[in-house]
Motif scaffolding. Structure first.
Motif, PDB file in Angstrom:
ATOM      1  N   ASP A 151     -17.102 -37.060  19.964  1.00 17.64           N
ATOM      2  CA  ASP A 151     -16.641 -36.102  19.325  1.00 17.64           C
ATOM      3  C   ASP A 151     -15.998 -35.061  20.350  1.00 17.64           C
ATOM      4  N   ASN A 165     -11.559 -46.627  20.954  1.00 15.87           N
ATOM      5  CA  ASN A 165     -12.022 -45.367  21.848  1.00 15.87           C
ATOM      6  C   ASN A 165     -12.704 -46.156  23.113  1.00 15.87           C
ATOM      7  N   CYS A 202     -16.343 -50.786  25.125  1.00 18.44           N
ATOM      8  CA  CYS A 202     -17.714 -50.343  25.183  1.00 18.44           C
ATOM      9  C   CYS A 202     -18.315 -50.550  26.294  1.00 18.44           C
ATOM     10  N   SER A 207     -14.400 -44.833  33.917  1.00 14.90           N
ATOM     11  CA  SER A 207     -13.264 -44.088  33.072  1.00 14.90           C
ATOM     12  C   SER A 207     -11.988 -44.240  33.824  1.00 14.90           C
ATOM     13  N   HIS A 249     -13.750 -51.463  20.172  1.00 16.22           N
ATOM     14  CA  HIS A 249     -13.497 -50.443  20.845  1.00 16.22           C
ATOM     15  C   HIS A 249     -13.780 -50.912  22.488  1.00 16.22           C
ATOM     16  N   ILE A 285     -16.304 -45.886  24.753  1.00 15.48           N
ATOM     17  CA  ILE A 285     -17.446 -45.522  23.906  1.00 15.48           C
ATOM     18  C   ILE A 285     -18.620 -45.932  25.300  1.00 15.48           C
ATOM     19  N   TYR A 329      -8.795 -46.171  31.741  1.00 18.96           N
ATOM     20  CA  TYR A 329      -7.443 -45.602  31.413  1.00 18.96           C
ATOM     21  C   TYR A 329      -6.220 -45.876  32.297  1.00 18.96           C
TER      22      TYR A 329
END
Length: 112
Positions: free
Chosen positions: A1, A35, A64, A103, A62, A37, A107
């Motif tokens: 979130d 996403n 994960c 990350s 996702h 996660i 990405y």
């Protein structure tokens, strides 16, 4: 979130005892698709049998990563067997470095 909420939750962690995941939380965690996660536990997910199916099914939609603080256990082995990337964490430095490195790697692949 959101990054700030994730940071707040990570820094207000209560270590010790079994991690417990509520079914509504697992459901909301895996909403949507695609996403990144991260989940983190410093032991065993005490109610794994209750959330196992929902967690493993949700993770398929996702990217994960499960950060395992402490020794590998049955839950982390099952996650690994189901295609979830399990990262052993020895200390806080590992946690920060691995989160940033993973990350960036994920990405970077997405942008290519």
């Amino acid at each position: 979130d959101g990054l700030m909420e994730s940071k707040r939750l990570a820094l207000s962690n209560k270590f010790g005892g079994d991690t417990k995941l509520s079914e509504p939380y697992v459901r909301s965690m895996f909403q949507g698709r695609g996403n990144l996660i991260f989940t983190i536990s410093d032991g065993v997910i005490g109610n794994w049998s209750e959330v196992r199916t929902q967690y493993l099914e949700g993770s398929k939609r996702h990217l994960c990563v499960y950060m395992q603080i402490g020794p590998e256990n049955a839950v982390s082995q099952e996650m690994k067997a189901n295609g979830i990337h399990v990262v052993p964490i020895r200390d806080a430095t590992d946690l920060v470095r691995e989160t940033i490195d993973l990350s960036k790697q994920i990405y970077k692949k997405q942008l290519q």
